[in-house]
Design a protein around this motif. Structure first.
Motif, PDB file in Angstrom:
ATOM      1  N   ASP A 127      -5.529 -21.007   3.458  1.00 34.98           N
ATOM      2  CA  ASP A 127      -5.957 -20.159   4.573  1.00 34.98           C
ATOM      3  C   ASP A 127      -4.856 -19.216   5.053  1.00 34.98           C
ATOM      4  OD1 ASP A 127      -8.394 -21.422   4.487  1.00 34.98           O
ATOM      5  OD2 ASP A 127      -7.992 -22.730   6.212  1.00 34.98           O
ATOM      6  N   VAL A 128      -3.633 -19.424   4.591  1.00 36.66           N
ATOM      7  CA  VAL A 128      -2.520 -18.554   4.983  1.00 36.66           C
ATOM      8  C   VAL A 128      -2.594 -17.281   4.147  1.00 36.66           C
ATOM      9  CG1 VAL A 128      -0.009 -18.298   5.074  1.00 36.66           C
ATOM     10  CG2 VAL A 128      -1.070 -20.519   5.601  1.00 36.66           C
ATOM     11  N   GLU A 129      -2.660 -16.149   4.821  1.00 34.57           N
ATOM     12  CA  GLU A 129      -2.725 -14.869   4.117  1.00 34.57           C
ATOM     13  C   GLU A 129      -1.448 -14.659   3.310  1.00 34.57           C
ATOM     14  OE1 GLU A 129      -2.828 -10.139   5.270  1.00 34.57           O
ATOM     15  OE2 GLU A 129      -3.619 -11.597   6.709  1.00 34.57           O
ATOM     16  N   LYS A 157       2.492 -14.586  12.816  1.00 35.09           N
ATOM     17  CA  LYS A 157       1.111 -14.118  12.907  1.00 35.09           C
ATOM     18  C   LYS A 157       0.169 -15.203  12.377  1.00 35.09           C
ATOM     19  CE  LYS A 157       0.025 -10.823  10.175  1.00 35.09           C
ATOM     20  NZ  LYS A 157      -0.173  -9.557   9.475  1.00 35.09           N
ATOM     21  N   GLN A 158       0.545 -15.870  11.292  1.00 38.76           N
ATOM     22  CA  GLN A 158      -0.281 -16.923  10.716  1.00 38.76           C
ATOM     23  C   GLN A 158      -0.359 -18.143  11.639  1.00 38.76           C
ATOM     24  OE1 GLN A 158      -1.996 -16.247   7.794  1.00 38.76           O
ATOM     25  NE2 GLN A 158      -1.063 -14.286   8.230  1.00 38.76           N
ATOM     26  N   VAL A 216      -2.107 -27.198   8.788  1.00 37.12           N
ATOM     27  CA  VAL A 216      -2.258 -25.908   8.119  1.00 37.12           C
ATOM     28  C   VAL A 216      -2.865 -26.151   6.736  1.00 37.12           C
ATOM     29  CG1 VAL A 216      -1.029 -23.906   7.175  1.00 37.12           C
ATOM     30  CG2 VAL A 216      -0.252 -24.960   9.314  1.00 37.12           C
ATOM     31  N   ASN A 252       7.777 -22.113   2.623  1.00 40.65           N
ATOM     32  CA  ASN A 252       7.102 -20.979   2.015  1.00 40.65           C
ATOM     33  C   ASN A 252       6.487 -21.423   0.693  1.00 40.65           C
ATOM     34  OD1 ASN A 252       6.340 -18.264   1.653  1.00 40.65           O
ATOM     35  ND2 ASN A 252       8.180 -17.848   0.474  1.00 40.65           N
ATOM     36  N   ARG A 303       3.278 -17.583   1.009  1.00 46.14           N
ATOM     37  CA  ARG A 303       2.465 -18.077   2.116  1.00 46.14           C
ATOM     38  C   ARG A 303       3.370 -18.924   3.018  1.00 46.14           C
ATOM     39  NH1 ARG A 303      -1.013 -17.640  -2.133  1.00 46.14           N
ATOM     40  NH2 ARG A 303      -3.028 -16.693  -1.634  1.00 46.14           N
ATOM     41  N   VAL A 309       4.806 -21.008   6.220  1.00 47.26           N
ATOM     42  CA  VAL A 309       4.351 -21.867   7.319  1.00 47.26           C
ATOM     43  C   VAL A 309       5.575 -22.128   8.188  1.00 47.26           C
ATOM     44  CG1 VAL A 309       3.377 -24.101   7.934  1.00 47.26           C
ATOM     45  CG2 VAL A 309       2.535 -22.889   5.902  1.00 47.26           C
ATOM     46  N   HIS A 323       5.364 -12.302   9.593  1.00 47.05           N
ATOM     47  CA  HIS A 323       4.149 -12.721   8.909  1.00 47.05           C
ATOM     48  C   HIS A 323       3.825 -14.183   9.254  1.00 47.05           C
ATOM     49  CE1 HIS A 323       1.013 -12.564   5.895  1.00 47.05           C
ATOM     50  NE2 HIS A 323       1.435 -13.728   5.431  1.00 47.05           N
ATOM     51  N   ALA A 324       4.832 -15.054   9.246  1.00 50.22           N
ATOM     52  CA  ALA A 324       4.632 -16.462   9.554  1.00 50.22           C
ATOM     53  C   ALA A 324       4.182 -16.658  10.993  1.00 50.22           C
ATOM     54  CB  ALA A 324       5.905 -17.247   9.268  1.00 50.22           C
TER      55      ALA A 324
END
Length: 132
Positions: A24-26, A128-129, A20, A47, A37, A39, A125-126
């Motif tokens: 690049d993590v929104e 989705k990433q 990762v 985070n 962000r 992960v 959110h994580a």
């Protein structure tokens, strides 16, 4: 030493490994000036957190255990009623349900929060990433 770096698999991988790039993590913002962000691994979340100047993460509690590691900058961190300035290399260990919060003054702060199990409020959110 060989036990720590064992190559004998005594179980089944829970997911494939992946790389990762944090940039690049929104980012997700629950408070203006505070970017998260996350992960996600199967049982743990890391985070990456950026605080702008004069930003507050309000005092709060949650069931997930948390370890906060300051990478650069500084902030005032309140943990279980005690407030101190944390700087690069400082770590706070936050068991379940212990009140904590942070704020920056005239500086920014970049830190990492490790959650086990993954923090529920960041889980969607994580995922989705991670492409789940």
């Amino acid at each position: 030493m060989t036990e720590h770096f064992s190559t004998e698999a005594s179980g089944t991988p829970t997911a494939p490994g992946r790389y990762v790039t944090v940039g690049d993590v929104e980012a997700v913002e629950f408070v203006e000036g505070l970017e998260f962000r996350p992960v996600l691994a199967p049982n743990t979340m890391v985070n990456f957190v950026d605080f702008a100047e004069h930003t507050t993460a309000p005092l709060h509690v949650h069931e997930e255990e948390q370890i906060t590691i300051v990478l650069e900058g500084e902030f005032e961190f309140t943990l279980d009623g005690e407030t101190r300035t944390m700087r690069a290399g400082d770590v706070a260990v936050i068991p379940s349900w212990v009140p904590h919060g942070a704020q920056t003054r005239d500086t920014t702060c970049r830190e990492i929060d490790v959650f086990n199990p993954p923090r529920k409020s960041l889980l969607d959110h994580a995922r989705k990433q991670a492409g789940d």
